[in-house]
Design a protein around this motif. Structure first.
Motif, PDB file in Angstrom:
ATOM      1  N   ALA A 168       0.636   0.381   6.399  1.00 13.08           N
ATOM      2  CA  ALA A 168       1.983   0.627   6.943  1.00 13.08           C
ATOM      3  C   ALA A 168       3.039   0.465   5.867  1.00 13.08           C
ATOM      4  CB  ALA A 168       2.276  -0.365   8.066  1.00 13.08           C
ATOM      5  N   TYR A 169       4.157   1.109   6.094  1.00 11.44           N
ATOM      6  CA  TYR A 169       5.382   0.717   5.425  1.00 11.44           C
ATOM      7  C   TYR A 169       5.846  -0.500   6.223  1.00 11.44           C
ATOM      8  CZ  TYR A 169       5.506   5.214   2.950  1.00 11.44           C
ATOM      9  OH  TYR A 169       5.207   6.278   2.129  1.00 11.44           O
ATOM     10  N   GLY A 170       5.139  -1.618   5.962  1.00 11.08           N
ATOM     11  CA  GLY A 170       5.134  -2.742   6.893  1.00 11.08           C
ATOM     12  C   GLY A 170       6.478  -3.411   7.126  1.00 11.08           C
TER      13      GLY A 170
ATOM     14  N   ASP B 147      -1.425  -3.165   4.474  1.00  8.80           N
ATOM     15  CA  ASP B 147      -1.328  -3.327   5.939  1.00  8.80           C
ATOM     16  C   ASP B 147      -1.303  -1.963   6.628  1.00  8.80           C
ATOM     17  OD1 ASP B 147       1.116  -2.485   5.084  1.00  8.80           O
ATOM     18  OD2 ASP B 147       2.271  -4.144   5.941  1.00  8.80           O
TER      19      ASP B 147
ATOM     20  N   ASP C 248       0.827  -1.210   0.000  1.00  6.40           N
ATOM     21  CA  ASP C 248       0.000   0.000   0.000  1.00  6.40           C
ATOM     22  C   ASP C 248       0.861   1.260   0.000  1.00  6.40           C
ATOM     23  OD1 ASP C 248       0.696  -1.002   2.597  1.00  6.40           O
ATOM     24  OD2 ASP C 248      -0.622   0.478   3.521  1.00  6.40           O
ATOM     25  N   GLY C 249       2.043   1.177   0.627  1.00  5.22           N
ATOM     26  CA  GLY C 249       2.931   2.336   0.665  1.00  5.22           C
ATOM     27  C   GLY C 249       3.566   2.581  -0.689  1.00  5.22           C
TER      28      GLY C 249
ATOM     29  N   PHE D 252      -1.089  -5.104  -1.577  1.00  7.03           N
ATOM     30  CA  PHE D 252      -1.164  -5.775  -0.273  1.00  7.03           C
ATOM     31  C   PHE D 252      -1.164  -4.675   0.790  1.00  7.03           C
ATOM     32  CE2 PHE D 252       0.705  -8.839  -3.192  1.00  7.03           C
ATOM     33  CZ  PHE D 252      -0.052  -9.968  -2.929  1.00  7.03           C
TER      34      PHE D 252
HETATM   35 MG    MG Z   1       2.294  -1.791   3.505  1.00  7.84          MG
END
Ligand code: MG
Ligand code: TPP
Length: 543
Positions: free
Chosen positions: A465-467, A463, A436-437, A461
């Motif tokens: 977040a910059y997961g 989350d 997503d980031g 994908f």
């Molecule tokens: Mg992410």
């Protein structure tokens, strides 16, 4: 008489260019004018110049032919810089056509509109070569020189800095005929002595290993014959994935960092034939591998040989030509019946089990994607919680079907590169795997996909977040998380706002099925999915 811009277009066409990705501005309108009635050359307007650069890169990766992008001076060039930097780091042939202020102004520090001081210095770090023609008549030759370099040396980006007065000037010049049938390789003549020494070294070795990088892709068939003839285990880098099918009984495949099982072979081997590989950080675990075997290094770029790992024998040349020369000798010699010195399949299975233990959902998703995508499908990755496991978990059977922004590591690569690739190869499915980031670094290029009717599939994908960075941060700085949480948009509505198809799956296992369904549509599709959580593979955990 024609304009400098018409001469440019003629020269591009003569070199086989059929697509230009770019953005118009006052300095390059002469080029657009020259393209108005041009049926053989498609102009694709992107939503920023970085998108144009990545699309040109994706086009090049999908076809093996140089991709071309066109910008305004100043901010157009600096916007494109990140994408050109990725192409440079990954040796992808991209030609940047940077338009420029009038010749007389370029070297004056006038702070004119769009003026970028010392553009040569700016571009020098991300290109192998570039020129600002002094006369409109020279434009054709400049194009030809760029293509000559793509063909005969390491295919890194080139640029032409084209002053607007030259683009509009009337010229009488003829288009130089492209020098067809150029010999790949620096001289075209191979050092026979080194080829013989390489053959001897491989014959004498009891633990020979083949190490294949992205520069070896044209030699895929010959390398497969070599593997078979010598029963030599083969390690591939991420750019080399699939040059030998990764499910071949002698393929140790790829796998970065924490799941580098297989890379120990580099330490165990007593001779390594390294082809089109730069011994980069992921290949050598950040240069910590203790390589003691004799290295036979084959590369088209003489500066690469022995740069990071000392080479016993260096052969400068085109991979295909060199491997064919080796094969000629092996065919003449009795190599006997050789057995591999390593239980390759056992190593592969151990790696698969280790990756699965670390990131079970990511591995299952990648395996599922492999099942629904044909071997020739092209997958473009960003750096994210799924894609970073793909090196080890996504089995490639064809060269250049799995693409990372591996050298420079820039987020925002996957979608525009996938668009450029799908545009160039309407015959194959093309999928981008994004977080997503990273997706939002260039997600607006969905507008280009819709406008140009490019049925690319992007999986996001999500989350919030910059997961992978968040996971790294919580591992290294427990309970001190900052800066890596995101509030991501509703991606389905985002896609729909551009006129693309959008859909959401609520569990990551449904992604392969959703991708298969999306491929049946003739329109760009975004699939939003949850992002499996795992510690990123670059974190080594004990035990
Ligand atoms: Mg992410
Ligand atoms: C241009 C650029 N900026 C920053 C980074 C550092 N970086 C690497 S992975 C990552 C997180 C990506 O987040 P996302 O795309 O959502 O994927 P996730 O890790 O959450 O799966 C970041 C910020 C980068 N690689 N490139």
């Amino acid at each position: 008489m024609r304009t400098g811009a018409q001469l440019l277009v003629e020269a591009l066409k003569a070199n086989g260019v059929d697509t230009i990705f770019g953005i118009p501005g006052i300095h390059n309108l002469a080029v657009y004018d020259a393209l108005v009635d041009e049926r053989a050359l498609r102009i694709v307007t992107t939503r920023d110049e970085r998108g144009a650069g990545h699309m040109a890169d994706g086009y090049a990766r999908a076809t093996g032919r140089p991709g071309v992008c066109l910008t305004v001076p100043g901010p157009g060039v600096t916007n494109a810089l990140t994408a050109i930097g990725e192409a440079y780091a990954d040796s992808s042939p991209v030609l940047l056509l940077a338009s420029q202020l009038p010749s007389a102004t370029v070297t004056m520090d006038r702070e004119d509109f769009h003026q970028l001081r010392d553009v040569e210095a700016v571009l020098a770090s991300v290109t192998q070569w570039g020129v600002r023609p002094a006369r409109a008549e020279d434009i054709g030759q400049a194009v030809d020189e760029a293509f000559r370099r793509f063909e005969t040396s390491r295919p890194r980006p080139c640029y032409l800095d084209l002053p607007m007065d030259l683009l509009s000037a009337k010229v009488d010049a003829l288009v130089p005929a492209p020098k067809g049938g150029r010999n790949r390789g620096t001289s075209g003549v191979l050092p026979v002595g080194d080829v013989c020494r390489a053959v001897d070294a491989l014959m004498e070795a009891s633990r020979p290993l083949l190490l294949v990088g992205g520069g070896a892709w044209r030699a895929a068939e010959s390398l497969q014959e070599l593997v078979q003839r010598l029963s030599i285990p083969v390690v591939m880098t991420s750019s080399g994935k699939g040059i030998v099918p990764e499910d071949h009984p002698l393929s140790l495949g790829d796998g970065w960092m924490a799941h580098q099982l297989g890379r120990e072979a580099l330490e165990q081997a007593d001779a390594i034939l390294a082809v089109g590989v730069r011994f980069g950080p992921l290949t050598t675990s950040w240069w910590t591998r203790q390589i003691s075997g004799r290295v036979i290094h084959v590369d088209i770029d003489p500066t690469e040989i022995g740069k990071h790992t000392p080479a016993s024998i260096g052969i400068v040349g085109d991979a295909k030509q060199v491997i064919e020369a080796l094969l000629v000798q092996f065919r003449d010699r009795d190599v006997g019946v050789r057995r591999p010195w390593l239980d390759v399949i056992a190593v592969r299975e151990r790696r698969r089990a280790a990756i699965r233990a670390r990131a079970p959902e990511a591995v299952a998703t990648l395996e599922g994607l492999r099942r629904v995508l044909p071997d020739e499908a092209l997958v473009f990755n960003d750096i994210n919680g799924i894609a970073c496991w793909g090196a080890g978990a996504f089995i490639c059977r064809r060269p250049r079907t799995f693409h990372y922004p591996i050298g420079f590591g820039c987020l925002g690569f996957a979608l525009p590169a996938a668009i450029g690739a799908r545009l160039a190869r309407p015959d194959v499915p093309v999928v981008a795997l994004c977080g997503d980031g990273g997706f939002l670094f260039s997600g607006h290029e969905l507008a280009t996909a819709v406008q140009e009717r490019v049925p690319v599939v992007a999986v996001v994908f999500n989350d919030d977040a910059y997961g992978t960075i968040k996971a790294d941060q919580s591992y290294r700085y427990p309970a001190r998380s900052l800066g890596s949480d995101l509030r991501s948009p509703d991606f389905v509505r985002y896609a729909e706002a551009f006129g693309a198809r959008g859909c959401r799956v609520h569990s990551v296992e449904k992604v392969p099925e959703a991708v298969a369904a999306a491929l049946a549509h003739d329109a760009p599709t975004l699939i939003e999915a949850p992002c499996p959580q795992a510690l990123p593979p670059w974190i080594e955990i004990e035990g």
